[in-house]
Motif scaffolding. Sequence first.
Motif, PDB file in Angstrom:
ATOM      1  N   THR A 479     -56.699  32.871  64.071  1.00 20.21           N
ATOM      2  CA  THR A 479     -57.992  33.299  63.505  1.00 20.21           C
ATOM      3  C   THR A 479     -58.744  32.525  62.479  1.00 20.21           C
ATOM      4  N   GLY A 480     -57.949  31.574  62.137  1.00 23.86           N
ATOM      5  CA  GLY A 480     -58.407  30.634  60.971  1.00 23.86           C
ATOM      6  C   GLY A 480     -58.226  31.350  59.612  1.00 23.86           C
ATOM      7  N   ASP A 481     -57.551  32.354  59.599  1.00 22.26           N
ATOM      8  CA  ASP A 481     -57.165  33.076  58.292  1.00 22.26           C
ATOM      9  C   ASP A 481     -58.553  33.615  57.971  1.00 22.26           C
ATOM     10  N   GLY A 482     -59.361  34.155  58.694  1.00 23.68           N
ATOM     11  CA  GLY A 482     -60.754  34.529  58.403  1.00 23.68           C
ATOM     12  C   GLY A 482     -61.643  33.575  57.848  1.00 23.68           C
ATOM     13  N   THR A 483     -61.346  32.381  57.372  1.00 21.94           N
ATOM     14  CA  THR A 483     -62.378  31.462  56.756  1.00 21.94           C
ATOM     15  C   THR A 483     -62.486  30.256  57.424  1.00 21.94           C
ATOM     16  N   ASN A 484     -61.222  29.541  58.427  1.00 26.14           N
ATOM     17  CA  ASN A 484     -61.287  28.399  58.797  1.00 26.14           C
ATOM     18  C   ASN A 484     -62.037  28.068  60.020  1.00 26.14           C
ATOM     19  N   VAL A 599     -53.013  42.883  77.019  1.00 27.20           N
ATOM     20  CA  VAL A 599     -54.588  43.053  76.648  1.00 27.20           C
ATOM     21  C   VAL A 599     -55.261  43.894  77.441  1.00 27.20           C
ATOM     22  N   PRO A 600     -56.025  45.092  76.650  1.00 25.53           N
ATOM     23  CA  PRO A 600     -56.454  45.990  77.404  1.00 25.53           C
ATOM     24  C   PRO A 600     -57.712  45.567  78.259  1.00 25.53           C
ATOM     25  N   TYR A 601     -57.575  45.312  79.418  1.00 23.60           N
ATOM     26  CA  TYR A 601     -58.650  45.078  80.363  1.00 23.60           C
ATOM     27  C   TYR A 601     -59.144  46.323  80.918  1.00 23.60           C
ATOM     28  N   GLN A 602     -60.437  46.263  81.203  1.00 27.59           N
ATOM     29  CA  GLN A 602     -61.270  47.575  81.626  1.00 27.59           C
ATOM     30  C   GLN A 602     -62.177  47.159  82.791  1.00 27.59           C
ATOM     31  N   TYR A 611     -62.501  36.376  77.055  1.00 25.96           N
ATOM     32  CA  TYR A 611     -63.054  35.229  76.420  1.00 25.96           C
ATOM     33  C   TYR A 611     -63.964  36.051  75.577  1.00 25.96           C
ATOM     34  N   ASP A 612     -64.555  37.431  75.934  1.00 26.44           N
ATOM     35  CA  ASP A 612     -65.333  38.261  74.906  1.00 26.44           C
ATOM     36  C   ASP A 612     -64.340  38.756  73.901  1.00 26.44           C
ATOM     37  N   ILE A 613     -63.141  39.266  74.058  1.00 27.21           N
ATOM     38  CA  ILE A 613     -62.038  39.610  73.034  1.00 27.21           C
ATOM     39  C   ILE A 613     -62.035  38.472  72.046  1.00 27.21           C
ATOM     40  N   LEU A 614     -61.920  37.480  72.475  1.00 26.52           N
ATOM     41  CA  LEU A 614     -61.382  36.083  71.501  1.00 26.52           C
ATOM     42  C   LEU A 614     -62.654  35.762  70.847  1.00 26.52           C
ATOM     43  N   LEU A 618     -62.670  36.015  66.447  1.00 22.70           N
ATOM     44  CA  LEU A 618     -62.959  35.008  65.985  1.00 22.70           C
ATOM     45  C   LEU A 618     -64.270  34.843  65.390  1.00 22.70           C
ATOM     46  N   ALA A 619     -64.966  36.107  65.348  1.00 23.74           N
ATOM     47  CA  ALA A 619     -66.360  36.058  64.915  1.00 23.74           C
ATOM     48  C   ALA A 619     -66.545  35.454  63.755  1.00 23.74           C
ATOM     49  N   PRO A 620     -65.640  35.891  62.701  1.00 23.26           N
ATOM     50  CA  PRO A 620     -65.894  35.755  61.158  1.00 23.26           C
ATOM     51  C   PRO A 620     -65.831  34.052  60.967  1.00 23.26           C
ATOM     52  N   VAL A 621     -65.232  33.162  61.839  1.00 24.09           N
ATOM     53  CA  VAL A 621     -64.989  31.681  61.753  1.00 24.09           C
ATOM     54  C   VAL A 621     -65.827  31.078  62.636  1.00 24.09           C
ATOM     55  N   LEU A 622     -66.626  31.575  63.617  1.00 17.72           N
ATOM     56  CA  LEU A 622     -67.309  30.963  64.509  1.00 17.72           C
ATOM     57  C   LEU A 622     -68.496  30.083  64.098  1.00 17.72           C
TER      58      LEU A 622
END
Length: 785
Positions: A479-484, A599-602, A611-614, A618-622
Amino acid sequence: MNFRTFLMLALVTTFAGCATYAGLNYDQLFGVAAVQQRDSEPASYDSDFFLDQVKPIIDNRCVVCHACYDAPCQLKLSSTQGIDRGASKELVYEGTRLIAATPHRLFEDAQTTQQWRDFNFHPVLNERAQNPTANLEAGLIARMLQQKEAHPLPEQTQLEGFDFAIDRSQVCPTIEEYDQYLKDYPTWGMPYGMPNLSSNEYSTLITWLKNGAKMNQPIALTAEQAELVYQYETLLNKSPRKVQLTARYIYEHLFLSHLYFSDLNEVTPRFFRLVRSATPPGQPVQRIATRRPYDDPGVERVYYRLIPIQSTIVDKTHMPFALNQERITNWKNWFIDADYTVETLPSYQPDIAANPMTAFIDLPVKARFKFMLDNAQNTINAYIKGPVCRGQLALNVINDRFWVFFLDPEKADIPEVNEFYRSQAENLKLPGELESNTLPVTNWVSYSRQQARYLEAKSEFINGWFENGKYLTTDIIWTGDGTNPNAALTVFRHFDSASVVQGLVGDAPKTAWILDYALIERIHYLLVAGFDVYGNFGHQLMTRMFMDFLRLEGESNFIALLPREMRHQEHSSWYQDQSPQLSDFLLRNVEPFDQPTQVPYQTDDPKAELYDILKTQLAPVLNQRYAIEQTGFSPENEALLRSIDDIKGRGLTPVPQIMMLMIESQRGDEQLFTLLHNNAHTNISSLFDEESNRDPDSDDLTLVRGVIGSYPAAYLSLKEQQIPQLVNMLRTMESEDDYIKLLDTFAIRRSSDKFWPFSDKVHQWYQDNQPIEFGLLDYNRFENR
């Protein structure tokens, strides 16, 4: 001697005599050609005139077509050395050659203009008597500028009498051959197939040429830049074996990058190259030129040096990489101060050096992986921008748009995983060890078997690892360590070029990759460190064929996160109408991983959920820089522009790969956008018949804010109130005629007298809004429609 033989000899003698007479004529008029000294002292009139008046014209009117391996006639006008080197009749891109060609890399394979003459590069400036008459009459650039002045573009919307095909036959006359060129192609003056220069631009260049084409010497470093160069060279050239091995690893990954000192906060950064030198810091650089960065340097000790880039920065080769204190700290922590030992340094023998899993086996795997992920965009960019300026055969191995994710190096830093990589060193060999002359078929069989052994071992390992209560989840994704922001990337293919950007751009794609350490490293050594653009057909074909394996492996890593029962079905859907051999490979590649996902698929669309889960993780670094928002347009018009991504279908076939749009808001501000045409394929496993795998009914568009891609094929100019008209024309497009109507409404064509002012405006916007990434765009693919 029979009459036919006599006639042939007579003809050869006659034509040879004509060529000799032309050369003698110039020699008699202006003296014998000899290399001239053209550089001027810093701050002199000639140097300042070139830098301030001449160079901006050359950059913006000439370099935009003459700056890469595919520059017409190998004439690279992006540096004083390239201008002085001149042109060649030899082709770099010669896909059918049986024997590797001699490299002709500017700044590397020759150091003087005379050495380039010995390589059969002919001058484009006058090298005879240095007087105004000779400089204009015996200089190729001067003659071609005058030719364009005398024969401007015909007043046609679509130009006739020009060949704009990327693989066109090149006409590369010497000055002795120029009169015949003028007779055969009177409208082919320079700039070729573009509007003439302005009267001021023309007179400036002619004045410069008439006065001997004096140019500047290399621009000196500032004190701050010189101090930082010393700091990095000191770091990379210490004697302990750990440092030497680390420096070799860093060099082999950054040798194509454009390095800059981000801590200096320069408005216009100075870019540098990391090179191998036979001389240590403090002495003049004695560059070691080899085909590949890991080839035997031929010296007892290699030194790694930073040299300033002398060429104008162009987008198609620009890969900026920031050097700063944080990066130094990371390199020390990961490599130099880490707890491991290096007993002996690896050799430069191809069977060792071409396989990073062997050459760098002593470096911690986590350190290597973190290094490559720290600027993953640059790592992937090297695959795409580094070795080639043109590569349909190389690039038809990837889809037109896909997302890239990475395994978390912390979660992969497990003794068993590291030991697995060590155990597989033989199975992870790459075609680069075969060097530049390769027989593809015979070697293909052995590498196919080798890859099969690796995949079987990998499947056995991960099946064993994820049993007994351990399940595969998206927690393994970095996840980019939250910053990358390098944690998520989008790759676009534009037929024979490509781009990679940070963020998940566009709608959810058909395919995605997840790269682990072994995969990202092997792709680098296959496509970058081990690839030779001058190699023979077999070398290039083998590289392309092997990349099939690596792409499939990256896709399989992504597929493994889907429910077990749909993995093979989903992967096979990406390869419709595939060959039996590929079907067998897919079965072997996917099915052996037989552990369930956690992965908890519904829903009944797990891929969309994944894709939505990822995206959420990753939202903080997108990176959202390409999103169409806060443009200054009305919300309705922004929504209309975003809706372009929903347009799909066969009607898009006429739309080129890359179009750039300048839209003026109602307030008078201008925003630049790039419209990308994504070609759909039923599968991408075919080497030579890509068209048969096209699926035009599934083609779509991606519109982004800013610049993506180096090769615009069309420019559009419109006002905000015309956005609904533009979107409607794209939605209703069904034919070439419809596309021409769109061009008639909005286009700035290459035949337009507005082309150069619009080009300047595009480049100025790009430089103002994306200053680090900025480089001049290339017009070798600009269409004539």
